[in-house]
Design an enzyme around this catalytic site. Structure first.
Site, PDB file in Angstrom:
ATOM      1  N   SER A   1     -13.964  -7.047   1.239  1.00  0.00           N
ATOM      2  CA  SER A   1     -14.140  -6.439  -0.091  1.00  0.00           C
ATOM      3  C   SER A   1     -13.372  -7.206  -1.161  1.00  0.00           C
ATOM      4  O   SER A   1     -13.774  -7.196  -2.332  1.00  0.00           O
ATOM      5  CB  SER A   1     -13.784  -4.955  -0.086  1.00  0.00           C
ATOM      6  N   GLY A   2     -12.265  -7.839  -0.808  1.00  0.00           N
ATOM      7  CA  GLY A   2     -11.630  -8.837  -1.670  1.00  0.00           C
ATOM      8  C   GLY A   2     -10.989  -8.363  -2.961  1.00  0.00           C
ATOM      9  O   GLY A   2     -10.717  -9.173  -3.825  1.00  0.00           O
ATOM     10  N   GLY A   3     -10.797  -7.050  -3.124  1.00  0.00           N
ATOM     11  CA  GLY A   3     -10.191  -6.567  -4.367  1.00  0.00           C
ATOM     12  C   GLY A   3     -11.202  -5.935  -5.308  1.00  0.00           C
ATOM     13  O   GLY A   3     -10.850  -5.520  -6.417  1.00  0.00           O
TER      14      GLY A   3
ATOM     15  N   LYS B   1     -17.306 -13.816   8.232  1.00  0.00           N
ATOM     16  CA  LYS B   1     -16.751 -12.808   7.316  1.00  0.00           C
ATOM     17  C   LYS B   1     -16.383 -13.536   6.044  1.00  0.00           C
ATOM     18  O   LYS B   1     -15.404 -14.280   6.006  1.00  0.00           O
ATOM     19  CB  LYS B   1     -15.527 -12.154   7.959  1.00  0.00           C
TER      20      LYS B   1
ATOM     21  N   GLU C   1     -13.435 -16.277   8.950  1.00  0.00           N
ATOM     22  CA  GLU C   1     -13.287 -15.748   7.586  1.00  0.00           C
ATOM     23  C   GLU C   1     -12.810 -16.774   6.563  1.00  0.00           C
ATOM     24  O   GLU C   1     -11.604 -17.018   6.432  1.00  0.00           O
ATOM     25  CB  GLU C   1     -12.311 -14.562   7.574  1.00  0.00           C
TER      26      GLU C   1
ATOM     27  N   ARG D   1       0.850  -1.211   0.000  1.00  0.00           N
ATOM     28  CA  ARG D   1       0.000   0.000   0.000  1.00  0.00           C
ATOM     29  C   ARG D   1       0.878   1.251   0.000  1.00  0.00           C
ATOM     30  O   ARG D   1       0.599   2.221  -0.689  1.00  0.00           O
ATOM     31  CB  ARG D   1      -0.916   0.042   1.232  1.00  0.00           C
TER      32      ARG D   1
ATOM     33  N   ARG E   1      -9.414  -2.779   1.993  1.00  0.00           N
ATOM     34  CA  ARG E   1      -9.128  -1.939   0.823  1.00  0.00           C
ATOM     35  C   ARG E   1     -10.273  -1.005   0.441  1.00  0.00           C
ATOM     36  O   ARG E   1     -10.045   0.167   0.139  1.00  0.00           O
ATOM     37  CB  ARG E   1      -8.760  -2.826  -0.377  1.00  0.00           C
TER      38      ARG E   1
HETATM   39  P1  13P Z   1     -10.320  -6.576   1.995  1.00  0.00           P
HETATM   40  O1  13P Z   1     -11.620  -5.858   2.308  1.00  0.00           O
HETATM   41  O2  13P Z   1      -9.265  -5.669   1.437  1.00  0.00           O
HETATM   42  O3  13P Z   1     -10.553  -7.820   1.211  1.00  0.00           O
HETATM   43  O4  13P Z   1      -9.719  -7.057   3.370  1.00  0.00           O
HETATM   44  C1  13P Z   1     -10.557  -7.580   4.321  1.00  0.00           C
HETATM   45  C2  13P Z   1      -9.814  -8.506   5.196  1.00  0.00           C
HETATM   46  O5  13P Z   1      -9.792  -8.364   6.386  1.00  0.00           O
HETATM   47  C3  13P Z   1      -9.107  -9.631   4.571  1.00  0.00           C
HETATM   48  O6  13P Z   1      -8.739 -10.540   5.547  1.00  0.00           O
END
Ligand code: 13P
Length: 351
Positions: free
Chosen positions: A262-264, A220, A178, A37, A293
């Site tokens: 959000s995953g990208g 999550k 998650e 980042r 992100r």
């Molecule tokens: P992102 O929202 O960037 O995918 O990250 C969330 C997260 O905690 C990944 O483990």
């Protein structure tokens, strides 16, 4: 089995994490990920810069209107801000729950990945409780590709998530569980849908058989989306339909709630998809956000590591937090983005 008084306390915290209009800020990136980042804003990856970065996000005035909890990194939970207070004290004073990432990262398992960190977990959690943590996160990843995910990988990840969740609850910490279905690849929406159903089915089987109290966990996971290299893009309504189909089929009613990663996805894309999902009324669980992100990227670019950009960067962050708060209630619209830029809140100094 978890004591019923502890379950009541866990359930209270879990409800607070996904209270109406609130979601979670994931700020638990590893040093390596923060480095990526920072490279995008040409900032050196030092402890002081990481502290200033997290301080920009965690001290944005009034963020508790939209943010119920923050997932911290091990470094941050021990750090002090420029005010002399610890990050945990800052969050506590704002009524925001401090959380902590407790897995120790990924290892290769054939062409897939498993997550490490079960060894010594109980002792580490006891220390985090003493430092003020109220909830935890453990991330496993699922890859979609030729012959993947395999049954073996799905099952082992589910067992590890369940084992982690049980130790958290025994220590009065709410586990965020998650399983991330990676966006990488050219898979279709249908393949993501099938993978998501298999992964979540195995996960809840293992959580139940381990004796984890489902009213005291937060799931999550990923929205159901085609791979980022797929030619076919999915409209928010299609993402919502596929995601809700899987959830209604698999998620138990007792589950306290779900907060998407959000995953990208692009930040506005993630907000639009969350909003489309929350158009559905009478859902059995709150479906909110736990973005890294999609909450941080615009603010990071506005900040550029410069103290003179702090206020603007915090405004950009608060704007995204507000948009996602509204989306978690199904009350977001694209015009709200325009209003923000018209108000001129984003004039950034790059010098
Ligand atoms: P992102 O929202 O960037 O995918 O990250 C969330 C997260 O905690 C990944 O483990």
């Amino acid at each position: 089995m978890i004591d019923s008084l502890i379950i009541a306390e866990l359930s209270k915290i879990a409800k607070q994490m996904v209270a109406p209009g609130k979601g979670i800020l994931a700020a638990d990136e590893s040093m390596k990920t923060v480095g990526k980042r920072f490279a995008s804003i040409e900032l050196e990856n030092t402890e002081d810069n990481r502290r200033a970065f997290r301080e920009m996000l965690l001290t944005a005035p009034g963020e508790s209107q939209y943010i119920s909890g923050v997932i911290l990194h091990d470094e941050t939970i021990r750090q002090t801000t420029s005010s002399g207070k610890t990050f945990v004290e800052i969050l506590q004073a704002a009524g925001i729950l401090p959380g902590i990432k407790v897995d120790l990262g990924l290892i290769e398992s054939g062409n897939e990945k498993l997550t490490t960190g079960l060894e010594g977990l109980d002792a580490r959690l006891k220390e985090y409780v003493a430092l003020g943590a109220k909830f935890c996160k453990w991330r496993s990843v699922v890859t979609i590709g030729e012959g993947m995910p395999t049954e073996e990988n799905i099952r082992q990840n589910a067992k590890d998530l369940a084992a982690y969740a049980l130790v958290c609850q025994q220590n009065s910490l709410v586990p965020m569980v998650e399983p991330e279905i990676l966006l990488d690849g050219d898979h279709t929406l249908e393949q993501a849908d099938a993978a998501s159903e298999k992964v979540l089915t195995a996960l809840f089987e293992e959580l139940k058989s381990a004796g984890v109290a489902l009213e005291g966990i937060i799931l999550k996971t990923s929205m159901v989306l085609p791979g980022k290299d797929s030619a076919a893009k999915a409209a928010p309504e299609q993402v919502a339909e596929a995601t809700l189909r899987v959830f209604k089929k698999v998620l138990p009613l007792e589950l306290a709630g779900e907060a998407f990663l959000s995953g990208g996805q692009g930040d506005i894309e993630a907000t639009q998809n969350l909003n489309a999902i929350n158009q559905e009324k009478n859902l059995s669980w709150p479906l909110s956000f736990s973005f890294a992100r999609a909450l941080q990227d615009a603010a990071t670019k506005a900040w550029m590591g410069k103290s003179e950009n702090l206020e603007v960067a915090q405004n950009v962050f608060l704007h995204r937090a507000k948009m996602n708060s509204l989306a978690s209630l199904g009350q977001y619209s694209a015009e709200m983005e325009q209003d923000f830029f018209r108000e001129g809140a984003v004039t950034v100094s790059q010098d």
